[in-house]
Motif scaffolding. Sequence first.
Motif, short mmCIF file in Angstrom:
data_model
loop_
_atom_site.label_atom_id
_atom_site.label_comp_id
_atom_site.label_asym_id
_atom_site.label_seq_id
_atom_site.Cartn_x
_atom_site.Cartn_y
_atom_site.Cartn_z
N VAL A 163 0.85 -1.47 -0.46
CA VAL A 163 0.16 -0.23 -0.07
C VAL A 163 0.73 1.15 -0.07
O VAL A 163 1.27 1.11 0.71
N TYR A 164 0.64 1.78 -1.13
CA TYR A 164 1.91 2.71 -1.07
C TYR A 164 1.18 3.89 -1.57
O TYR A 164 1.29 4.37 -2.58
N VAL A 204 3.47 -0.34 3.60
CA VAL A 204 3.20 0.09 3.33
C VAL A 204 3.20 1.82 3.38
O VAL A 204 4.76 2.18 5.14
N TYR A 205 4.25 2.40 2.60
CA TYR A 205 5.14 3.90 2.46
C TYR A 205 4.41 4.96 1.51
O TYR A 205 2.99 4.74 0.69
N VAL A 245 8.78 -6.98 0.22
CA VAL A 245 9.46 -6.22 -0.15
C VAL A 245 9.27 -4.95 -0.66
O VAL A 245 8.83 -5.43 -2.48
N ALA A 246 9.67 -4.26 -0.85
CA ALA A 246 9.70 -3.05 -1.69
C ALA A 246 10.52 -3.10 -2.59
O ALA A 246 11.53 -3.85 -2.52
N ASP A 247 10.21 -2.53 -4.47
CA ASP A 247 11.36 -2.46 -5.23
C ASP A 247 12.28 -1.54 -5.32
O ASP A 247 12.15 -1.12 -4.83
N GLY A 248 13.35 -1.92 -5.24
CA GLY A 248 14.57 -1.78 -5.52
C GLY A 248 15.25 -1.81 -3.79
O GLY A 248 15.94 -0.98 -3.92
#
Length: 512
Positions: A291-292, A328-329, A509-512
């Motif tokens: 969720v971002y 979430v970010y 896990v967030a991309d990059g």
Amino acid sequence: MQTRARGFKAVTLAIGAAMLVAACGGSDGSANLADEPEAVGTAAPEPTDPPATDAPEPEPTDPPATDAPEPEPTDPPATDAPGPGDDGVLDVPAEFTTITEAVDAAQPGDLVLIAPGTYNEAVNVVTDEIVIRGLEREGVVLDGQFELDNGIRVLGARGVAVENLTVQNYTDNGVFFTGVDGYRASYVTAYRNGDYGIYAFDSVTGQIEHSYGAGSPDAGFYIGQCYPCDAVVDNVISEHNGLGYSGTNAGGNLIIANSRFNNNRAGIVPNSGSYELCYPQRQNLIVGNTVYSNNQPDTPAIDVAILAMGNGILIPGGVGNTVERNLVYDHDRTGIGLVPFLEEGANDDIPEQSEWDTPCSEQRLEPPATEIPESLLWDSFDNVISDNVVSDSREADLAVEGVGQPTGELRNCWSGNTFATSAPAALETIAPCGTDAAAPDDAVWETEALNVLRWLGEVDSRPEPVDYETAPLPPLPDLDDMPDAATAPAQPATDVPFAIDTDAITTPVADG
């Protein structure tokens, strides 16, 4: 014929007279007509008759030979020849010109199979247990042209599944299930529709999966007015809507998992309110989602989406929800927030806590309160927030506030989260999960509090909604097609929701 009969009679009389004279004549037994003129004369025909003729009678016409061969009878059309759809597959447009014609002809268990093309129609479904499937998700397009209301609307029909197609440009909803028991939407793209993308209302036992929703003022995906809902939202993408997911008064074995909610005004927003039945909202499991950046200012949006803008996972007035293992970010307000919902123009009073486990089937039969307040303030109780990774929230990564009751009496808890900020401060210290310790005093809960009422005063300064017909949208991403769409047998929604091992879901896990 009359002349011929009369001639035949004259000859007969003459012969008969001659035979009589011969029988009574000379001794030698011979007859001589020339010698007996009187005898001959007495047998002459009447003067009015035509002269006798000795022309031969025409030969009678022979009847047709009775032994001639009879003609072979023509065989009637075979009564067992298959007709359109007799094999359980109703092909559009090969056998039925429109989707509506095929759906109307379908029987339970049938598959309506749609070839690539654009279909400008609004399809209503009232037959149980049929499957409506496109051969290509991107190539089979139902287009409302901003004039038709719903792409596919399932009205009380049980077990209907919609698969592998695109619904766009409808004034209300892309796919709408209402009043049904058993529903499924799989591999559906809902793009630029005037209310919701995929919408399940007053419906139970459902599955929404592998689907995409973008460009709706309310929500890309919605499940509402059900308890227990017995439903799963799994592997969906929702972006550039007013809300990514909305769920008024929906819960009870309701799972939102493995999905992505980004660039909406707000991300995942289940809420309570008496404007729909089955209140309060309760018992969702929100797990394993990404969720971002739900701060998008140029989307279509209803009023609630404008008010909730800038939040990732926001629970206004919800009860007993579990939010765990989500990433979430990047939010202007909160990453995960538990806040009150202010409802104006209420239809009932807030139920007592002893009534929160009442099934919707029973609650809906109860009369409303005799005295109904002009407004209701729904606080959020008994929610569990654990093991989430939350970052880059401009007001607070984790937040809670009560207005109708002191925040510390709402029984929410936080544990195992990765975060930088919270409102009030040190949430995991003052309200950890898995403890029966008494809540800290009010002073602790007021330290660095959220002050959610400020949001109400800032609504007028939020970006105005954009017309859904013209709002800028990203191009459609590369989306998976349903496997074996041309050959897979029909599978009505009689086995949903599919089993999901929520314990095995890990935090994305967030991309990059």
